[in-house]
Design an enzyme around this catalytic site. Structure first.
Site, mmCIF file in Angstrom:
data_model
loop_
_atom_site.group_PDB
_atom_site.id
_atom_site.type_symbol
_atom_site.label_atom_id
_atom_site.label_comp_id
_atom_site.label_asym_id
_atom_site.label_seq_id
_atom_site.Cartn_x
_atom_site.Cartn_y
_atom_site.Cartn_z
ATOM 1 C CG ASP A 36 -80.892 -57.029 81.852
ATOM 2 O OD1 ASP A 36 -80.743 -57.944 82.739
ATOM 3 O OD2 ASP A 36 -81.620 -56.751 81.086
ATOM 4 C CB THR A 71 -85.477 -57.805 81.234
ATOM 5 O OG1 THR A 71 -84.315 -58.718 81.853
ATOM 6 C CG2 THR A 71 -84.870 -56.428 80.737
ATOM 7 C CG HIS A 198 -79.671 -65.504 80.393
ATOM 8 N ND1 HIS A 198 -80.635 -65.853 81.120
ATOM 9 C CD2 HIS A 198 -79.947 -64.177 80.216
ATOM 10 C CE1 HIS A 198 -81.639 -65.089 81.456
ATOM 11 N NE2 HIS A 198 -81.172 -63.922 80.905
ATOM 12 C CG HIS A 241 -83.190 -59.852 86.664
ATOM 13 N ND1 HIS A 241 -82.059 -60.464 86.160
ATOM 14 C CD2 HIS A 241 -83.761 -59.284 85.390
ATOM 15 C CE1 HIS A 241 -82.098 -60.457 84.969
ATOM 16 N NE2 HIS A 241 -83.104 -59.612 84.435
ATOM 17 C CG HIS A 342 -83.511 -63.321 85.116
ATOM 18 N ND1 HIS A 342 -84.305 -62.622 84.726
ATOM 19 C CD2 HIS A 342 -82.633 -63.453 84.212
ATOM 20 C CE1 HIS A 342 -84.299 -62.184 83.574
ATOM 21 N NE2 HIS A 342 -82.891 -62.705 83.224
HETATM 22 P P1 AMP Z 1 -84.305 -61.190 79.719
HETATM 23 O O1 AMP Z 1 -85.062 -62.167 78.903
HETATM 24 O O2 AMP Z 1 -85.132 -60.827 80.926
HETATM 25 O O3 AMP Z 1 -83.001 -61.623 80.301
HETATM 26 O O4 AMP Z 1 -84.000 -59.973 78.857
HETATM 27 C C1 AMP Z 1 -82.860 -59.325 78.673
HETATM 28 C C2 AMP Z 1 -82.610 -58.839 77.298
HETATM 29 O O5 AMP Z 1 -83.669 -58.018 76.914
HETATM 30 C C3 AMP Z 1 -81.531 -58.348 76.736
HETATM 31 O O6 AMP Z 1 -80.626 -59.515 76.229
HETATM 32 C C4 AMP Z 1 -81.712 -57.447 75.669
HETATM 33 O O7 AMP Z 1 -81.774 -57.984 74.475
HETATM 34 C C5 AMP Z 1 -83.406 -57.205 75.921
HETATM 35 N N1 AMP Z 1 -83.950 -55.689 75.823
HETATM 36 C C6 AMP Z 1 -83.596 -54.885 76.931
HETATM 37 N N2 AMP Z 1 -84.169 -53.867 76.516
HETATM 38 C C7 AMP Z 1 -84.678 -53.886 75.530
HETATM 39 C C8 AMP Z 1 -85.447 -53.042 74.815
HETATM 40 N N3 AMP Z 1 -85.766 -51.777 75.003
HETATM 41 N N4 AMP Z 1 -86.307 -53.449 73.912
HETATM 42 C C9 AMP Z 1 -86.139 -54.778 73.368
HETATM 43 N N5 AMP Z 1 -85.433 -55.707 74.144
HETATM 44 C C10 AMP Z 1 -84.736 -55.291 75.156
HETATM 45 ZN ZN ZN Z 2 -82.819 -58.260 82.837
HETATM 46 ZN ZN ZN Z 3 -81.928 -61.968 81.656
#
Ligand code: AMP
Ligand code: ZN
Ligand code: ZN
Length: 404
Positions: A36, A71, A198, A241, A342
């Site tokens: 990620d 994500t 982040h 991303h 992002h």
């Molecule tokens: P973002 O807020 O777009 O940066 O998302 C990243 C976060 O998504 C990570 O830190 C994870 O904790 C969360 N994440 C990833 N996969 C899952 C999932 N299957 N279910 C819930 N949260 C998730």
């Molecule tokens: Zn992500």
């Molecule tokens: Zn993120």
């Protein structure tokens, strides 16, 4: 005496390696790994000896995410070949007009695990299972949800507390199984590079560097562990991303433009998804479509074509996209603005994501031009050996990687 020793050693070797060496003729396993928030330029920091070696065996490139560069939408795009507008996961946060009182949020299991949100596209692990290919998911957004009652043969509920080492060991345990119950399609997910990006931003910091180095080491363990068992596997490594540097000095406050009672911000940050409240539509449109400094707002019907976004009923009426490194806020920030974020336009190179592939079916390739992440799906289907469903991805884009 010597003959007995040799026989004993042979028996020991067989016991240690299990039945794996017997299957040169079996089709290779596909192991899809997501790091990620992993930018392709993180490979240039000298922190990733394993990935550096694996790129020599195959390919490493920059990949353009789909809008929004978040994500959940992008993970679902990679495993369906459909852009978020067509796969239904149009944001990490979203509202469907069919259920106006509920908000999808990845942190809210009641919504995130409800098949309602995921039905618009069928992920690769379900299609694989349907044609008799055993699939296993060591986390992936959407993998915890049943499709028409089906699930991957092995899957786990997402839990950030299950550390990277345990995730690696789980996949290695699956690979150690007898061929009949060994998965042929595996997903894996690492979130630590995104988390550090982040908190500390995408620039050099001991914390982000440590996260990058650790994930590199873990991927080294998976690849070498699988190889040591004699299991043939193709690895596809993707990020969802990239990450851009953000700062408190680069904030667009919606409160300065419109009165908060006149709209709902379904999402805010690098992009904002805004739904005008009933009866206030014109005020909100007038204020946002002007356009204000450091962001561009569009009616969903008039979004730039390269975003491929706006037809899905789940997309909010107005989408505002901040300039790179700027943050759109509606009131006080829900998280610290300083660091990384992002969600920006996928054409912004800070949003580009790492792509890598290597293994017995992958031709070593020095240069691969930037491509859209929808094209990973037909590659995964080709590697795993099933017909991909219709999608936005084209098999021809990554076909040059196939075959030695
Ligand atoms: P973002 O807020 O777009 O940066 O998302 C990243 C976060 O998504 C990570 O830190 C994870 O904790 C969360 N994440 C990833 N996969 C899952 C999932 N299957 N279910 C819930 N949260 C998730
Ligand atoms: Zn992500
Ligand atoms: Zn993120």
């Amino acid at each position: 005496m010597i003959a007995r020793l040799v026989a004993a050693l042979l028996a020991l070797a067989l016991a240690l390696t299990g039945p794996a060496f017997a299957q040169e003729s079996e089709p290779p396993v596909t192991i899809l790994i997501s790091i990620d928030g992993m930018r392709p330029d993180y490979l240039d920091r000298g922190l990733t000896p394993n990935l550096a070696e694996f790129r020599q065996r195959g390919v490493a490139a920059a990949m353009r995410p789909s809008f929004p560069s978040k994500t959940f939408p992008n993970h679902y795009t990679i495993v369906t070949g459909k852009r978020p507008d067509r796969n239904g996961i149009v944001g990490n946060l979203m509202i469907d007009p069919v259920r106006p009182d509920q908000k999808f949020s990845m942190g809210d299991a009641r919504q995130a695990l409800d098949p309602f949100w995921w039905q618009e596209a069928e992920p690769i692990w379900i299609t694989a299972e349907k044609v008799g290919i055993r699939a296993a998911t060591m986390f992936w957004p959407g993998s915890e949800v049943a499709h028409e009652g089906r699930r991957p043969s092995d899957w786990l509920r997402f839990d950030q507390n299950i550390g990277n080492a345990q995730r690696v060991n789980t996949v290695l345990d699956w690979m150690r199984r007898p061929a009949a119950i060994r998965p042929r399609l595996v997903t894996m997910y690492f979130d630590t590079v995104d988390t550090a990006g982040h908190r500390f931003g995408p620039g050099r910091s001991p914390e982000l560097d440590a996260a990058i180095a650790e994930v590199d080491a873990r991927i080294g363990e998976v690849v070498r562990g699988v190889e040591a068992m004699g299991v043939r596997a193709n690895f596809v490594i993707t990020a969802d991303h990239g990450m851009a540097e953000t700062d408190e000095s680069r904030v667009i406050q919606l409160d300065d433009l419109i009165d908060r009672a006149s709209y709902v911000a379904v999402e805010a940050g690098p992009y904002a998804a805004i739904e005008p409240a009933a009866g206030t539509d014109n005020r909100v449109y007038d204020a946002l479509l002007k356009p204000p400094a450091h962001m561009a707002c569009h009616r969903k019907e008039q979004l730039p074509a390269h975003l491929h976004y706006g037809k899905n009923p789940r997309v909010a009426a107005i989408i505002c996209i901040a300039d790179n490194g700027w943050t759109i806020l509606s009131g006080p920030p829900p998280y610290p603005v300083k660091g990384g974020a992002h969600g920006y336009d996928p054409n912004n190179s800070d949003m580009h994501a790492l792509f890598m592939a290597f293994g017995p079916s992958i031709r070593p390739t020095e240069k691969l031009p930037l491509f859209d992440n929808v094209h990973v799906y037909p590659l995964l289907a080709a590697l795993t050996g099933f017909e991909p469903l219709p999608s936005d991805g084209e098999a021809a884009t990554l076909a040059p990687l196939l075959g030695r």
